[in-house]
Design an enzyme around this catalytic site. Structure first.
Site, short mmCIF file in Angstrom:
data_model
loop_
_atom_site.label_atom_id
_atom_site.label_comp_id
_atom_site.label_asym_id
_atom_site.label_seq_id
_atom_site.Cartn_x
_atom_site.Cartn_y
_atom_site.Cartn_z
N ARG A 26 0.84 -1.21 0.00
CA ARG A 26 0.00 0.00 0.00
C ARG A 26 0.87 1.26 0.00
NH1 ARG A 26 2.66 2.09 3.21
NH2 ARG A 26 2.74 1.85 5.46
N GLU B 217 -0.16 10.09 8.67
CA GLU B 217 1.00 9.28 9.06
C GLU B 217 1.19 9.29 10.56
OE1 GLU B 217 2.27 6.73 7.20
OE2 GLU B 217 2.56 8.28 5.68
N ASP C 199 -2.49 6.12 12.96
CA ASP C 199 -3.29 4.90 13.18
C ASP C 199 -3.20 4.39 14.61
OD1 ASP C 199 -0.68 3.98 12.75
OD2 ASP C 199 -1.27 2.34 11.41
N GLY D 293 11.14 -3.24 3.08
CA GLY D 293 11.63 -2.13 3.90
C GLY D 293 11.59 -0.80 3.19
N GLY E 230 8.73 1.14 2.89
CA GLY E 230 7.61 1.97 3.31
C GLY E 230 6.33 1.71 2.52
N SER F 84 4.90 -1.29 2.70
CA SER F 84 4.30 -2.36 3.49
C SER F 84 4.42 -3.76 2.91
CB SER F 84 2.84 -2.03 3.78
OG SER F 84 2.51 -2.65 4.99
N SER F 85 5.64 -4.13 2.65
CA SER F 85 5.88 -5.53 2.26
C SER F 85 5.52 -6.43 3.43
CB SER F 85 7.34 -5.74 1.86
OG SER F 85 8.21 -5.59 2.96
N ASP G 173 -1.77 -0.79 7.75
CA ASP G 173 -1.17 -1.59 6.67
C ASP G 173 -1.95 -2.88 6.42
OD1 ASP G 173 0.62 0.42 6.94
OD2 ASP G 173 2.31 -0.83 7.58
N TYR H 31 10.49 3.94 16.35
CA TYR H 31 9.04 3.77 16.20
C TYR H 31 8.35 3.55 17.56
CZ TYR H 31 4.69 2.23 13.91
OH TYR H 31 3.40 2.10 13.50
P1 ADP Z 1 7.89 -2.45 4.84
O1 ADP Z 1 6.71 -3.12 5.41
O2 ADP Z 1 7.71 -0.98 4.72
O3 ADP Z 1 8.36 -3.04 3.55
P2 ADP Z 1 9.11 -3.52 7.22
O4 ADP Z 1 10.41 -3.26 7.88
O5 ADP Z 1 7.88 -3.33 8.00
O6 ADP Z 1 9.09 -2.65 5.88
O7 ADP Z 1 9.09 -5.01 6.68
C1 ADP Z 1 10.15 -5.50 5.89
C2 ADP Z 1 10.51 -6.90 6.35
O8 ADP Z 1 9.44 -7.81 6.04
C3 ADP Z 1 11.69 -7.47 5.60
O9 ADP Z 1 12.91 -7.06 6.19
C4 ADP Z 1 11.46 -8.97 5.74
O10 ADP Z 1 11.89 -9.44 7.00
C5 ADP Z 1 9.95 -9.09 5.70
N1 ADP Z 1 9.46 -9.40 4.34
C6 ADP Z 1 8.53 -8.73 3.65
N2 ADP Z 1 8.30 -9.30 2.44
C7 ADP Z 1 9.10 -10.38 2.36
C8 ADP Z 1 9.32 -11.38 1.38
N3 ADP Z 1 8.68 -11.40 0.21
N4 ADP Z 1 10.24 -12.34 1.65
C9 ADP Z 1 10.90 -12.35 2.83
N5 ADP Z 1 10.74 -11.43 3.78
C10 ADP Z 1 9.85 -10.45 3.59
MG MG Z 2 5.98 -2.86 7.40
#
Ligand code: ADP
Ligand code: MG
Length: 406
Positions: free
Chosen positions: A38, A44, A47, A137, A139, A141-142, A187, A237
């Site tokens: 997202r 910001e 939430d 990482g 921002g 929201s992976s 998120d 945070y």
């Molecule tokens: P953001 O959510 O903004 O991308 P975060 O620090 O909250 O950043 O989350 C990133 C972390 O999520 C990565 O360092 C990893 O540990 C985990 N992560 C997310 N997507 C994957 C993926 N596809 N494979 C492995 N780890 C993942």
């Molecule tokens: Mg995150």
């Protein structure tokens, strides 16, 4: 303008190829699910203060593909690289009710956390492959898209009651207890409930979400990546969160959502300067977010852009979560005529900026940012990557591939 990133369908094909390569065979019943990342347009650090946020789901997604096994083992391989962590994880699901505790590698904790908080336990063993187009990482929201993908995958193996808000909350809990990030609900909420062509105005207290249409072909949302990776499980945070709780408690409120600027001014001498500034950001940002959603509904993009810039300045000066690279990207974007507004997005300390602009100035804007933004160095490495991460034409956003059985 098409997105330069692989679609969910393409990621699924890649994940399937990896599945066969990793596990040596096709599974008889292969499940494939996906969940989006997202971008937060405004609102910001509001939430976890029970305020409002205005994110939209992206066509950048995490895909998870795999199948049930007959034992109690979980094996997951990721195609994404994260620092020096191993790409394959393996653990046993306790049968005696012992909780799955967090450990190493870090990314396994997102998987374990979701299993732990799954609302129809116990879950069977499985093996799977994960593949994501959301930058890790960055921002966008992976982490939530990974959690929601894992949760959705578990739903295919063993259905729960399908309550979407409870699903988002379970994924948020996973991030709290296992990843060590005391995040708000935004998120996970938008990853579960977001749809193409709209932003969601989310009331993080009542959990009500109001869709705000966002599919004007004259409008573009540009996301630029500073390529500075943030680390939200560091101390900053949680410190911000604590400062907000402290401010609310001094004001005698349950949360800063209930406080006005007058309340804050009246209690000015009861708190230190830093706590005051943090609270000021949150109280004004909640108000800005509601006004921004109204402007967007009415097509008042100039007003929306103005609020975006105010939000950025507040995050930079009062909340102190921006960084030089993000500030420079915002400044560069704002120099182009036809750009309505720009701001950092996500938790901060790196990651991306989001910019709202007129569609016809997209090329000029990208070029200007590329020319005027110096190449950022981090560690001892100069990034060869362009700063423009994806540029997304809102009107071309596609619906996510529905979860399916292969
Ligand atoms: P953001 O959510 O903004 O991308 P975060 O620090 O909250 O950043 O989350 C990133 C972390 O999520 C990565 O360092 C990893 O540990 C985990 N992560 C997310 N997507 C994957 C993926 N596809 N494979 C492995 N780890 C993942
Ligand atoms: Mg995150």
């Amino acid at each position: 303008m098409a997105s330069p990133f692989p679609t969910a369908a393409e990621l699924m094909v890649e994940a399937r190829r990896m599945y066969v390569q990793t596990y040596g065979e096709e599974a008889p019943r292969m499940m494939a699910v996906c969940a989006p990342g997202r971008v937060n347009l405004i609102g910001e650090h509001t939430d976890y203060n029970q305020g409002f946020v205005l994110p939209m789901a992206l066509p950048l997604v995490t895909v998870m593909l795999g199948s049930e096994t007959s034992d109690q083992d979980v094996t997951v391989t990721t195609l994404n690289e994260d620092a020096d962590e191993p790409r394959k994880i393996h653990f046993h699901l306790p049968t005696d009710g012992t909780p799955l505790s967090p450990g190493s590698p870090k990314w396994a904790n997102y998987v374990k956390g979701v299993i732990q908080h799954y609302r129809a336990p116990p879950v069977p063993g499985f093996r799977a492959v994960i593949c994501s187009s959301v930058p890790l990482g960055g921002g966008l929201s992976s982490s939530a898209s990974l959690e929601v993908a894992v949760y959705t995958f578990l739903q295919q193996l063993k259905p729960d009651d399908k309550d979407e808000i409870s699903k988002a909350v379970a994924c948020q809990q996973a991030e709290h207890t296992h990843a060590g990030v005391p995040c708000g609900i935004m998120d996970q909420f938008v990853s579960v409930l977001g749809r193409a062509g709209q932003a969601l105005l989310i009331d993080c207290r009542s959990m009500e979400a109001t869709p705000v249409p966002l599919a004007d072909p004259k409008l573009v949302i540009l996301i630029t990546n500073s390529n500075v990776k943030h680390h939200l499980n560091g101390s900053e945070y949680p410190t911000r969160r604590r400062q907000c709780e402290e401010a609310a408690s001094i004001l005698g409120k349950d949360s800063l959502r209930d406080a006005t600027m007058k309340d804050l001014e009246d209690a000015r001498d009861k708190m230190d300067n830093v706590t005051y500034r943090r609270a000021q950001h949150v109280i004004k940002e909640i108000d800005r977010t509601v006004r921004a959603a109204e402007s967007l509904k009415k097509g008042e993009y100039k007003e929306f852009g103005k609020l975006m810039v105010e939000s950025h300045n507040s995050l930079r000066d009062l909340y102190e979560v921006s960084c030089r690279e993000l500030d420079e990207l915002v400044t560069a974007a704002m120099e182009v005529e036809g750009v309505f507004g720009s701001r950092m997005t996500g938790g901060g300390f790196g990651g991306c900026t989001v910019t709202l602009l007129q569609a016809h100035v997209i090329d000029r804007t990208i070029l200007h940012i590329q020319i005027t933004t110096p190449i950022f160095t981090f560690g001892n490495r100069t990034s060869p990557l362009p700063y423009i991460f994806p540029h997304l034409v809102v009107s071309l956003l596609q619906l996510y591939l529905p979860n399916c059985e292969w």
